[in-house]
Design a protein around this motif. Structure first.
Motif, PDB file in Angstrom:
ATOM      1  N   SER A  58      22.982 -83.659  56.211  1.00 42.39           N
ATOM      2  CA  SER A  58      24.086 -83.673  57.176  1.00 42.39           C
ATOM      3  C   SER A  58      25.403 -83.242  56.528  1.00 42.39           C
TER       4      SER A  58
ATOM      5  N   ALA B  63      26.013 -79.017  56.657  1.00 41.23           N
ATOM      6  CA  ALA B  63      26.065 -78.214  57.875  1.00 41.23           C
ATOM      7  C   ALA B  63      27.354 -78.440  58.640  1.00 41.23           C
ATOM      8  N   ARG B  64      27.681 -77.444  59.459  1.00 44.52           N
ATOM      9  CA  ARG B  64      28.801 -77.631  60.382  1.00 44.52           C
ATOM     10  C   ARG B  64      28.357 -78.584  61.481  1.00 44.52           C
ATOM     11  N   LYS B  65      29.285 -79.400  61.948  1.00 45.90           N
ATOM     12  CA  LYS B  65      28.962 -80.265  63.072  1.00 45.90           C
ATOM     13  C   LYS B  65      28.809 -79.396  64.307  1.00 45.90           C
ATOM     14  N   ALA B  66      27.912 -79.807  65.197  1.00 48.36           N
ATOM     15  CA  ALA B  66      27.628 -79.004  66.375  1.00 48.36           C
ATOM     16  C   ALA B  66      27.235 -79.910  67.514  1.00 48.36           C
ATOM     17  N   ALA B  67      27.306 -79.368  68.710  1.00 53.80           N
ATOM     18  CA  ALA B  67      26.831 -80.128  69.868  1.00 53.80           C
ATOM     19  C   ALA B  67      25.320 -80.226  69.817  1.00 53.80           C
ATOM     20  N   ALA B  68      24.769 -81.225  70.498  1.00 53.72           N
ATOM     21  CA  ALA B  68      23.325 -81.399  70.468  1.00 53.72           C
ATOM     22  C   ALA B  68      22.617 -80.220  71.120  1.00 53.72           C
ATOM     23  N   GLY B  69      23.251 -79.665  72.126  1.00 47.18           N
ATOM     24  CA  GLY B  69      22.608 -78.577  72.853  1.00 47.18           C
ATOM     25  C   GLY B  69      21.743 -79.170  73.951  1.00 47.18           C
TER      26      GLY B  69
END
Lengths: 362, 164
Positions: free
Chosen positions: A345, A348-354
């Protein structure tokens, strides 16, 4: 290429887990001990020389070794411990009338320090004062290199007293030695290149820790630290992921160095051991211009080369790997547990769950 | 030489950077490859990380066929509810870094190419949501896997080259 420079930075410089031997806490302790030794020698040597009816010699002191060059690393637990190197220079000729044998002069030094600690040992290249700490017998030590100073020798060179107790006169040696000249030679190309000099020091520390992790500390099995330093002298190139901004790329620099070292292994005649064999040479660029690996056996050389190939494989794999987590796991295998492995964790860049969608594929 | 172990699968992205499918993840999908003449299609979503300060992408997990999905020899229908729950769990567990990267499914052909249904479905996907990043679509053929990438709001599909 996985970007693992952050991890190399932590491995090198982190206050707690970094391998760099700082110039603070531990070194202060070593410096204090060094100063006690200096004072003790100045106080006691006149009495010792008088006891043997010899003229008094007043020592001069110079720091040397990785402490002086600022390339020291913290020792591994259970290893040989912290150390500091101290040059002790006497105005006495190496040969001619009234000259000391190397061992005799070292014995005078040992006697002057008698009682300072429980363990003082004459080793071939030095006199070593060991210190206890927290119940560990030889937790750290000060190596005293004893010299016949240049001012007393007709050729104007410093000579190191080499020999241990039990060595015959022919086994002892006054060996020409120039640690200050060596340091000048190693660093002069970086006079106007701070980034290059800093990376050179980091790379030397990484190689030394690699050595400590991968070779047993006993005997000549491991290549000497000074040898790795010389290999770096001949094979290191400052390496940046961005030249303009001097963004450091220590992984790249290590790959180049290890490739260079491996390319220099060849079938050569080894003068000291009078044998032919596949070996790597680490020649001093100053007198005595000898190979500092000359005492390693061919079996040890083979092991050295094998372990270097393993190191190269790990470095190349880290270079190829896209996932810094996996890259660092591989690097930890060769550099030991102080090399940090970032959590996935943290890579990586933080991202939306999608959002999943229902859908048909055919 | 011995049969090589399952290796990581790495694709090159056109703008630099790579997409890595670790061996363990690949073998999950390969286990559904339609070698058997009556094997039905399978698929799921791919999740993973956009690696910081790089253009690299790592697929960390994929969902597998679940109850509610419909599988035939030549089609696969994915029901979103259970896949979404799996995605949400992976996202939470990863400190909000393991994210939706695209979709995978199998084809009963050696070197797969997207079917018309695939292209329609993918294009719909790209128009539905706004993604800053590219999405990836992987088809597991019986001889080789192939991957395509596309940006949202476009319908341009680019095949990615496998790194040897």
């Amino acid at each position: 290429m996985a970007n693992v420079q952050t991890q190399f930075d932590t491995f090198h410089s982190d206050k707690k887990t970094g391998i760099r031997l700082g110039r603070f806490k531990k070194e202060k302790q070593l410096r204090d001990k060094r100063n006690v030794i200096r004072r003790r020698l100045k106080a006691n040597l006149p009495g010792v020389f008088a006891k043997y009816g010899e003229p008094n010699l007043v020592p001069k002191f110079k720091d040397q070794g990785s402490y002086k060059m600022n390339t020291g690393i913290k020792p591994l637990a259970g290893g040989s411990g912290y150390d500091i190197d101290q040059g002790v220079y006497f105005e006495t000729p190496k040969d001619g009338e009234g000259a000391y044998s190397p061992l005799t002069l070292k014995k005078r030094v040992e006697e002057a320090l008698n009682g300072l600690t429980d363990t003082i040992r004459i080793r071939r290249p030095c006199v070593t004062v060991f210190y206890k700490e927290n119940g560990v017998e030889e937790a750290y030590h000060v190596d005293l290199a004893i010299y016949s100073a240049r001012g007393s020798n007709s050729d104007g060179k410093d000579y190191l007293a080499v020999g241990r107790v039990g060595d015959s006169l022919s086994e002892q040696e006054w060996k020409v030695s120039d640690p200050a000249g060596l340091q000048h030679e190693l660093f002069r190309r970086f006079e106007d290149d701070t980034h290059g000099r800093q990376q050179f020091r980091r790379i030397m520390r990484f190689m030394k820790r690699w050595k400590d992790v991968n070779f047993s500390s006993a005997g000549n099995g491991a290549p000497r630290g000074i040898g790795l330093t010389l290999n770096a002298h001949y094979g290191f190139t400052p390496t940046y992921s961005d030249w303009l901004n001097r963004t450091r790329d220590d992984l790249g620099a290590l790959r180049k160095l290890v490739d260079d070292m491996l390319s220099r292994f060849s079938h050569q005649y080894r003068e000291k051991r009078q044998e032919w064999g596949r070996c790597l040479i680490a020649k001093l660029p100053v007198e005595p211009v000898s190979d500092v690996y000359e005492n390693m056996t061919l079996v040890q050389m083979t092991s050295f080369e094998t372990k270097l190939k393993d190191l190269k494989a790990a470095l190349d794999a880290a270079h190829e790997e896209s996932d810094p987590h996996e890259a660092c796991k591989g690097l930890q295998k060769v550099f030991g547990s102080d090399f940090p492995v970032p959590a996935k964790s943290d890579t990586a860049r933080k991202a939306a769950a999608g959002a999943a969608s229902s859908g048909l594929s055919g | 030489m011995n049969e090589p172990e399952q290796q990581d699968l790495v694709f090159y992205r056109s703008g630099g950077g790579r997409v890595k499918v670790p061996a363990a993840v690949l073998s999950v999908m390969q286990s559904y490859a339609q070698h058997d003449p009556v094997a039905t299609e399978a698929g799921g979503v791919m999740m993973g990380r956009y690696i910081a300060s790089s253009n690299d992408v790592v697929i960390d997990v994929v969902t597998e066929p679940m109850p509610g999905d419909r599988r035939t020899r030549y089609s696969f229908y994915r029901d979103k509810r259970r896949h979404q729950a799996a995605m949400d769990a992976a996202w939470e567990a990863s400190g909000h870094t393991c994210t939706y990267l695209g979709e995978w499914h199998t084809h009963p052909e050696e070197r797969p190419t997207p079917s018309e249904i695939d292209i329609k479905g993918w294009n719909r996907r790209l128009c539905q949501d706004q993604f800053d990043e590219e999405l990836f679509f992987l088809i597991i053929g019986t001889h080789e896997p192939r991957m395509w990438a596309a940006k949202s709001a476009t319908t341009t599909w680019e095949p990615l080259k496998i790194k040897k």
